[in-house]
Design a protein around this motif. Structure first.
Motif: not given
Length: 629
Positions: A303-309, A353-359, A383-384, A437-442
């Motif tokens: 559950n990587l995209l929801t539970d990576c937190f 993975r979160m970046l790729e999932d966004t796209r 929210a992420r 920088h990460y947030a800007s990329d996302m």
């Protein structure tokens, strides 16, 4: 006178005669004594000749007797350990509980000294006795080992950690009176084995690590199960909420038990044994802890995209745990750090993975709302990012280990056996800057993908602009209303640039009615347009127009009305965020109202107030434009 004198002489003469007579007798006596001495000397020589051999034998017998006494004394000293072992056997063969541990150990110590005495004699005749005494000492040591185990088992029943955590009570160590007895036994076992065994492993060490190790693992078993049960979710798409999992409670219990156990074992064992005993005692507990983290890691990966937190929370909790433990129990830091490695690798994988999932989620949209409303993916992405701000410290550590921009490409899963990068612990790295920088990329990936899909799936630029403006408004609002605000303050110019681009695309449609309000004025005619801002006489202007010019003005009013009414109707049909609607209303009004006011001032008399061509006066138009907000 003569008579008395003669009497005196006569008396003295008599005394002289007596004296001479005594001297004669003394001479005779002297001769007799001399004869006796001569005879005695002759007899003494005879006796000496007879007694001489007897005296020599007597001296030799005295020397022999002295030597025998010395031998007997040595034999007595050699027999003393044997006699002592016989005396101690009765105590050693008895039950230490009835004898008393102190007295029992004193007996063993005396037996140990006796064994040392036998060994120092180096007599073959003592080999059997040494063997028996060694066997007796081993028997006594086994008795003490059994007592050692019994004392430990008395306090080895697993306790419920939550009872101590919720009440903020310290975890109980082994009672002091039992620690004293255990220390006494341990000290004797160490001293005894130095005489009877060459093995560096003490049975009491093994007993302690087994019994207390099982105790610690048993105390933590329920918390391990709780960590796995709290990781399960009823909604598969729900983002993990901080503190939901039991890992924090688990770490508090592990820490409290570690302190209590370390305080117990240090007085029992020598300082040289602390590290070895501590590591062995906690082996089962740390294995259980590692298994729990591995199971959680599998859940996170699934559950990587929801539970990576959850991975970031675990990193934070466990890193803090090792930091605190290292101040008192340095032996536990490395084992705990090792079991954290797979979680760190999973956390690293989650960022790209979160970046790729966004796209991917935007690209997967087969349709966009025709009313221009924002899509849920924007809120979910924000929210992420909001959720990530809760874990800035572990997130910074992970990002530092990846390097700035290292999240742009998904890399293969790293081996869990690889050594951690030293960059993971670079405390000098600016974690907030890396996060920005990460947030800007996302956000860049989100905006770029949304813009591409809107161009493909939405027909007009107007709705495309409104769609993008709505999504940007949500982004801006969710930044301002959360902990993202101070972290992403530097993104404000970029967000404003995106907003202006979206607004410009929306306003492009309003250029059409604006174009109908443009006219041609001839300055070489008799009636010139008023200048200086004075009132314009519409009737005079209209009279000055030719018939074709009047028809053109009428057509402009008709076209404006049609285009304006259509845009107003469409604008009102769109769903817009509050700030988008109000902003667009102001921008539209700024474009339309000045042009229409000027045009109306000059040509509103074209239909003489019948409303056939001039549908709006300036007040009506202003009210209509204001209603758009």
């Amino acid at each position: 006178m003569v008579a008395p004198r003669k009497a005196a002489f006569a008396e003295e003469s008599a005394e002289v005669e007596v004296l001479f007579a005594n001297m004669e007798k003394l001479k005779g006596l002297t001769k007799k004594i001399q004869g006796s001495l001569n005879r005695l000397e002759t007899s003494g020589k005879s006796v000496e000749e007879a007694i001489g051999p007897i005296y020599g034998n007597t001296r030799r017998l005295q020397i022999t007797n002295s030597n025998i006494d010395k031998v007997i004394d040595v034999i007595e000293r050699l027999r003393a350990p044997l006699d002592q072992s016989n005396n101690e056997e009765r105590i050693i063969r008895s039950d230490p509980r009835s004898t008393g541990i102190s007295e029992y150990i004193s007996s063993l110590d005396r037996a140990t000294r006796a064994l040392a005495g036998l060994r120092s004699s180096n007599l073959k005749s003592n080999q059997a006795a040494m063997s028996e005494l060694s066997s007796l000492l081993r028997f006594g040591a086994k008795q003490l080992e059994d007592i050692f185990r019994e004392i430990l088992r008395e306090d080895a029943r697993p306790l419920e950690p939550l009872h101590y955590i919720t009440k903020q009570k310290p975890f109980p160590p082994i009672p002091e009176d039992k620690v004293s007895r255990l220390r006494l036994i341990q000290s004797h076992i160490v001293a005894s084995m130095a005489q009877t065994s060459q093995s560096p492993e003490y049975p009491t060490n093994k007993a302690y690590t087994e019994i207390r190790g099982d105790y610690l693992a048993g105390c933590l078993r329920n918390l391990a199960a709780a960590c796995l049960s709290t990781a399960r979710k009823t909604n598969a798409d729900a983002i993990y909420k901080p503190g939901t999992n039991g890992i924090a409670t688990y770490s508090v219990a592990l820490e409290g038990l570690a302190y209590a156990e370390y305080d117990s074992l240090c007085p029992i064992f020598s300082r040289d044994d602390w590290a070895r005993v501590c590591t062995a005692t906690f082996r089962n507990a740390l294995n259980e802890f590692g298994k729990t983290l591995r199971d959680l890691n599998i859940h996170i990966q699934n559950n990587l995209l929801t539970d990576c937190f959850l991975a970031f929370e675990i990193i934070d909790v466990v890193t803090n745990l090792t930091s605190r433990l290292d101040k008192r129990i340095g032996e536990l830091k490395q084992p705990i750090t090792d079991v954290l490695k797979p979680i760190r690798e999973t956390a690293k994988q989650s960022l790209p993975r979160m970046l790729e999932d966004t796209r991917g989620r935007v690209q997967a949209l087969v349709g966009l709302p025709n009313d221009g409303s924002a899509v849920p993916v924007t809120t979910e992405v924000m929210a992420r990012l909001q959720a990530l701000t809760t874990y800035l410290r572990p997130l910074s550590s992970v990002m530092t280990s990846m390097g700035d921009g290292g999240w742009s490409v998904i890399s293969p899963a790293a081996s869990t056996t690889s050594l951690p990068s030293t960059r993971s612990f670079d405390v000098g790295a600016d974690g907030n800057e890396l996060f920005a920088h990460y947030a800007s990329d996302m956000l860049e990936a989100l905006i770029t993908s949304l813009d591409g899909r809107s161009r493909l799936l939405l027909k007009t630029g107007n709705v495309q602009g409104i769609f993008m403006a709505n999504n940007i408004a949500i982004i801006d609002r969710m930044i301002r209303s959360s902990d993202l605000q101070p972290l992403l303050a530097g993104l404000a110019p970029k967000i404003e640039q995106w907003r202006k681009k979206a607004v410009a695309k929306t306003l492009e449609a309003w250029r059409e009615p604006s174009g109908h309000l443009l006219d041609v004025q001839y300055t070489n005619r008799n009636t010139r347009p008023a200048s200086g801002g004075g009132p314009i006489d519409s009737m005079s202007v209209v009279k000055s127009l030719g018939s074709k010019e009047k028809d053109a003005i009428k057509e402009k009013f008709k076209n404006f009305n049609t285009s304006f009414d259509d845009l107003v109707a469409r604008h009102r049909s769109y769903r817009m965020e509050k700030e988008v609607r109000s902003q667009l209303a102001r921008d539209i009004q700024a474009i339309i109202e000045p042009l229409y006011g000027r045009f109306w001032d000059r040509y509103h008399e074209i239909d003489k107030g019948k409303g056939k061509y001039v549908r709006y006066d300036k007040g009506q138009l202003a009210a209509t434009l204001a209603s758009l907000g």
